[in-house]
Design an enzyme around this catalytic site. Structure first.
Site, PDB file in Angstrom:
ATOM      1  N   ASP A   1     -12.896   7.631  -6.900  1.00  0.00           N
ATOM      2  CA  ASP A   1     -12.810   6.348  -7.551  1.00  0.00           C
ATOM      3  C   ASP A   1     -13.754   6.377  -8.750  1.00  0.00           C
ATOM      4  OD1 ASP A   1     -12.055   3.790  -8.046  1.00  0.00           O
ATOM      5  OD2 ASP A   1     -13.106   2.884  -6.358  1.00  0.00           O
TER       6      ASP A   1
ATOM      7  N   ASP B   1     -14.453   2.753  -1.881  1.00  0.00           N
ATOM      8  CA  ASP B   1     -15.382   1.750  -1.370  1.00  0.00           C
ATOM      9  C   ASP B   1     -14.690   0.508  -0.872  1.00  0.00           C
ATOM     10  OD1 ASP B   1     -14.489   0.813  -3.771  1.00  0.00           O
ATOM     11  OD2 ASP B   1     -16.459   0.488  -4.665  1.00  0.00           O
TER      12      ASP B   1
ATOM     13  N   ASP C   1      -8.948   1.384  -0.071  1.00  0.00           N
ATOM     14  CA  ASP C   1      -9.119   2.837   0.011  1.00  0.00           C
ATOM     15  C   ASP C   1      -9.013   3.381   1.434  1.00  0.00           C
ATOM     16  OD1 ASP C   1      -9.634   3.147  -2.757  1.00  0.00           O
ATOM     17  OD2 ASP C   1     -11.686   2.461  -2.457  1.00  0.00           O
TER      18      ASP C   1
END
Length: 953
Positions: A353, A682, A686
């Site tokens: 990410d 996070d 996800d």
């Protein structure tokens, strides 16, 4: 029921007009649902809760541990050994002083210990869904039957009308009916760092990405500011959060490479052992011409079965992985599942990410454009320290007064607070406004100071329709008592002629510029020309193309405080100040980490919910991709089949505006291409991808409980560089695991061959009892193996591609090494055994008792392993070339194990229990002499490979 049966077009609520959505839901915006409608829909759609599918029970997990083929063989050995002891008791043939069933008890203790170790590793209950459910059922205020009511979130049904306000958590997915200054933080769901401004009167294309659905609200997100009325469209498992829960439960956990290799190892060892047992038994029957010696052959078979199984290996691996987790914690990586330590060493692709991992998760102003000049701003994070540069050279702000005017506007038109906490600069409030406050601080323009010079008297709050906000400040009276420019700060003097008030405006550059008729240049305002407008818009486009979030700032002198709700008329005839471009800046250490990844043959990929321009700018800056790299968006992925994604996945390094199912599809496509994937994340969104990935890596600071529970590893500092450090540790762990596997199994093969040779050579009895073999496998093999597990890393550990996660445990010559060393072990020991049994016996008359020649064999095998442990520390360096103190644990383990072995020979109680015999010193030295040949052989192998110009295993 938990599934909706609404019309097909109701599946895309963001593309519907408000009236159409209400019609499909049979709801009323003013009155909500009637009690009868609520009751009917609760029966039809079920509670607004996430459903949980059952996993393995703790008992099932425990029973699964005993399906391991090596443990099954040991269980069989234990029962047969117990049966033989039972027969001996019945027949009265048990030797005097011998403890019955001790082999059975010892073997079963090892089986249970290994089963418990496996259970502890696997029995972490799946808590990701439990953490997800915490987000899904807050209390909520609704309109029902025309009246306000507070109900539990689980009682919401489609068609309910929710009322939202700042601070509440959204309890279900819904379509906005009306809103006022509504901003919702959706980072947990979409990955966006900033709160999203929502708009009710808006229809969108059906393929709009999740993060772009500005007329919808989603379960589990948080209202930051404003208020709204929402009609519920989806509840329970049909919400976006529910879809994530379904994906999370649909992901099957695959065995790690280490687990697969251990299964492969067990199958090979058991198969080889059974074949050898069959040969020995058949040979013994042929030699005896019948079954007269069947009990002796069974004893040989039992000893061989125990010898082939590395009973201490599971414990050694567990301790090795645990030590690896401790070292990783020092690098800020918390391992949640032990096998992940070794798995990290096999990673070929890291899907990361952007926000907080590659970047600082702090908006930082990087560019300022004013007076037809672009200035670069240095500095990191929220610390108000940095320089203003023009064409690479630091400037003096006194030479550019227009910048100071812009910075005053940044500080005054601002609701955030910049403060220092525990030595770290932080902001309270919106990250964008915090970036502006930090920018002003770099020029020593502080909000508290300017609040006294320009106290706020009114404001026009930000709205998503206007895309700007304004603050009205009064110019503080000077000593004469007259508001005006005389005696006023020079910066303010440049803003005004004689007006007592100033209005500062910030917002969308295009919309703010459209309301300006003047421009601030030098120390005064002048009519703005069309050429200047064009240059400003070009500069805005250039900054946006670099991934910067751009704001425009302006001001206006006022004679009086404008009336409330007069923003449309008051925010006109503004004076343009300039552009400010900000970015969630990359972490400075990540560039080096990305470079190290590439050197190590690991490919980094960015998968983010942010805008594609921002994603590209960060990826190019960090070296993840070049400036011409293709960016694939969530909309692109939506139109692509799984096969098309698989065809493209090796060519694309940047994915932007992705939703949860997209992340999952990307990871699955990479895995189908044979890539071994680590995925960071996070947010709630996800979690499915984290669970699907070979290594799921959650953020420790910004990560949600859901992402942490779905992960294998948690980054305590949310830093990409930590992943690289953990990957290096994983490679070291895997190398050391291979080192002690070849150490342990080389010995085991030697033991099996020695035991098999005894009846074939016609020697009386079995040279090693099951209990003695367990001692060797657990203690004399186990302790040095543990010491080898902490061998320091080799210098080139991150300068080579990762080894294939699907390679055999016997790959790269390890299998041939174990067989070769096992044969050498056996030859040395068999020569000693033959000499001890015949030559010493004939030389001494009454000679050695059977126990004494067996004890010599037992002792030689154990001490030979000590020399093997010292030599095996390096594959290519001679022992004399190595620093013995670089791993003092090996030296300590060799000394301790040798002492323990001698205690079994010279301490009577231990001698009786283990069935050994006292050895005179000259016989002990003979054993040591034969054992030393093992060390000599391994060292000679290193010299041979060096002369041949080949690299040893």
């Amino acid at each position: 029921m938990s599934a909706h049966s609404l019309p097909e077009d109701a599946a895309v609520w963001h593309s519907l007009e408000i009236d159409k959505a209400l019609e499909l839901l049979d709801s009323n915006a003013d009155d909500g649902l009637t009690p009868s409608q609520v009751e009917e829909r609760l029966l039809k759609y079920g509670s607004n809760e996430l459903e949980e599918h059952g996993g393995r029970s703790p008992w099932q997990i425990l029973l699964d541990q005993f399906t391991n083929i090596m443990l099954l063989m040991l269980i069989g050995v234990a029962f047969i050994s117990g049966f033989l002891d039972f027969l001996s008791l019945q027949q009265g043939t048990l030797k005097s002083g011998e403890v019955p069933f001790k082999d059975t008890i010892a073997i079963m203790a090892i089986v249970i210990l290994n089963g418990v170790l496996g259970y502890v590793q696997e029995s972490r209950a799946e808590k990701a869904l439990a953490a997800l459910k915490k987000l899904s059922s807050p209390s909520v205020r609704v309109l029902r039957n025309g009246k306000l009511a507070d109900i539990a979130g689980k009682d919401l049904v489609p068609g309910d009308v929710m009322l939202l306000e700042a601070g509440v958590q959204v309890a279900a997915d819904g379509r906005l009916l009306e809103q006022s200054n509504l901003q919702i933080r959706e980072s947990a769901l979409t990955g966006e760092a900033e709160a999203v401004s929502k708009q009710a009167v808006l229809t969108l294309p059906k393929d709009a990405a999740l993060g772009d659905r500005l007329n919808l609200v989603f379960q589990g997100t948080e209202v930051v500011q404003g208020r709204a009325k929402v009609v519920v469209t989806n509840t329970g498992m049909t919400t976006e959060l529910g879809k994530i829960a379904a994906m999370l439960q649909s992901v099957d956990s695959e065995p790690t490479p280490l687990q697969q290799r251990m299964t492969q190892l067990g199958n090979a060892l058991v198969t080889g052992s059974l074949v050898l047992v069959g040969i020995v038994v058949l040979t013994g029957i042929i030699q005896a011409r019948g079954f007269s010696n069947i009990q002796e052959l069974l004893e040989v078979s039992l000893s061989m079965a125990v010898a082939v199984v590395p009973e201490g290996l599971p414990a050694v691996i567990t301790v090795t992985l645990a030590l690896g987790t401790q070292r990783m914690v020092r690098h800020h990586a918390l391992i949640r599942k032990l096998p992940a330590v070794e798995t990290l060493g096999s990673v070929t692709t890291i899907c990361s990410d952007k926000t907080g991992t590659l970047t600082q998760n702090k908006m930082v102003v990087q560019s300022v454009y004013t007076n037809q000049k672009g200035f670069r701003v240095t500095g990191e994070g929220y610390a108000p320290v940095g320089d203003f540069q023009l064409k690479g050279q630091n400037i003096d702000l006194e030479d550019h007064p227009e910048i100071s005017g812009l910075l005053v506007a940044c500080a005054v038109c601002n609701d955030s607070v910049l403060q220092k906490e525990a030595g770290e600069w932080a902001i309270l409030g919106d990250p964008t406004e915090g970036a502006l406050m930090t920018l002003a601080g770099k020029a020593s323009i502080e909000r508290d100071q300017w609040n006294s010079k320009l106290p706020r008297v009114s404001e026009f709050p930000f709205s998503s329709e206007r895309k700007r906000m304004s603050v009205i400040s009064q110019i503080q009276e000077v000593a004469t008592g007259n508001p005006g420019i005389s005696g006023v700060d020079p910066i303010i003097a440049g803003f005004v002629s004689s007006e007592p008030y100033l209005m500062f405006t910030k917002g969308s550059p295009e919309l703010t510029l459209a309301r300006c008729n003047q421009i601030y240049l030098g120390n005064g305002s002048f009519p703005i020309e069309e050429e200047q407008r064009s240059q400003i818009l070009i500069a805005n486009d250039q900054m946006a193309s670099q991934g910067l979030r751009v704001l425009g700032l302006a001001y206006k002198p006022l004679k009086e405080i404008p009336p409330e709700a007069s923003e449309d008329t008051s925010e006109n005839e503004l004076v343009w100040l300039g552009l400010v471009g900000m970015l969630d800046a990359p972490r400075p250490e990540v560039r080096a980490a990305v470079a190290e990844c590439r050197q190590a043959g690991i490919r980094p990929i960015m998968i983010t919910g942010d805008h594609q321009l921002t994603a590209r700018a960060i990826a190019v800056d960090l070296g993840i991709a070049d400036k011409d790299a293709r960016v694939v968006t969530g909309q692109d992925l939506q139109r692509m089949s799984d096969q098309e994604i698989e065809d493209q996945v090796d060519l694309v390094s940047i994915y932007a505006r992705v939703s949860p199912e997209h992340k999952l599809r990307i990871v699955q496509a990479l895995q189908r291409r044979g890539r071994f994937v680590a995925m960071t994340g996070d947010g709630v969104n996800d979690a499915p991808a984290l669970k699907q990935a070979d290594i799921g890596i959650a953020m420790g600071i910004t990560g949600t409980d859901v992402s942490k529970e779905a992960s294998d590893m948690v980054l305590l500092d949310d830093n990409f560089a930590t992943i690289v450090a953990a990957t290096k540790e994983g490679r070291v762990v895997y190398t050391n695991i291979r080192r002690f596997i070849k150490y342990i199994l080389g010995s085991n093969i030697g033991e099996v061959l020695t035991i098999a040779a005894a009846p074939i050579l016609g020697l009386g009895g079995v040279p090693l009892s099951p209990l003695q073999i367990l001692w060797m496998n657990l203690v004399t093999d186990g302790l040095p193996a543990l010491a080898l597990a902490v061998e320091p890393p080799e210098p080139d550990v991150m300068q080579r591609p990762p080894f294939s996660p699907r390679e055999s445990i016997f790959a790269r010559g390890l299998g041939s090494y174990m067989v070769r060393i096992g044969i050498v072990f056996a030859i040395i020991t068999i020569i000693l055994m033959e000499w001890a049994y015949f030559h010493v016996k004939s030389a001494t008359g009454d000679g050695l008792s059977p126990e004494r020649w067996k004890t010599m064999v037992f002792t030689s095998l154990c001490i030979a392993q000590m020399g093997h442990a010292i030599a095996i520390r390096s594959n290519n360096q001679l022992t004399i070339e190595m620093n013995p103190l670089s791993n003092i644990f090996v030296l300590g383990a060799v000394i301790a194990t040798t002492i323990l072995q001698l205690l079994l020979i010279y301490v009577p109680p231990l001698r009786d229990f283990f069935g050994t015999h006292y050895l005179p010193l000259h016989e002990l030295f003979i054993c040591i002499g034969f054992s030393a040949l093992m060390f000599v052989w391994v060292e000679c192998e290193k010299i041979f490979f060096r002369v041949m110009g080949k690299k040893n295993v």
